[in-house]
Design a protein around this motif. Structure first.
Motif, PDB file in Angstrom:
ATOM      1  N   ARG A  12      22.563  32.353  85.508  1.00 41.07           N
ATOM      2  CA  ARG A  12      23.726  31.673  86.101  1.00 41.07           C
ATOM      3  C   ARG A  12      24.007  30.355  85.390  1.00 41.07           C
ATOM      4  NH1 ARG A  12      24.694  27.704  89.107  1.00 41.07           N
ATOM      5  NH2 ARG A  12      22.535  27.242  89.621  1.00 41.07           N
ATOM      6  N   GLU A  16      27.362  29.298  83.230  1.00 41.70           N
ATOM      7  CA  GLU A  16      28.131  28.086  83.520  1.00 41.70           C
ATOM      8  C   GLU A  16      28.292  27.238  82.263  1.00 41.70           C
ATOM      9  OE1 GLU A  16      26.363  25.911  86.733  1.00 41.70           O
ATOM     10  OE2 GLU A  16      26.819  27.463  88.201  1.00 41.70           O
ATOM     11  N   ASP A  19      30.911  28.960  80.087  1.00 41.23           N
ATOM     12  CA  ASP A  19      32.262  28.864  80.644  1.00 41.23           C
ATOM     13  C   ASP A  19      32.817  27.450  80.558  1.00 41.23           C
ATOM     14  OD1 ASP A  19      32.109  31.534  81.268  1.00 41.23           O
ATOM     15  OD2 ASP A  19      31.587  31.191  83.367  1.00 41.23           O
TER      16      ASP A  19
END
Length: 55
Positions: A12, A16, A19
């Motif tokens: 995760r 992040e 992104d």
């Protein structure tokens, strides 16, 4: 926290980092600009760039 939970958390966090902050990406696009990663993707052959130290 189990090992599987830690691996999922790392995935995760990595996503992040890839992104980027949504507000920052939206601001770049609003100015008609691309993000740094988008510009790199346009410059290089697909799959030829390996990013390190993304966190």
């Amino acid at each position: 926290m189990t090992m599987h939970e830690r691996i999922a958390e790392l995935g995760r966090i990595r996503q992040e980092a890839l992104d980027g902050p949504p507000a920052g990406t939206a601001a770049q696009h609003a100015k008609g600009k691309l993000t740094a990663r988008e510009r790199i993707e346009l410059l290089l052959d697909p799959g030829s760039f390996q990013e390190v130290e993304q966190l």
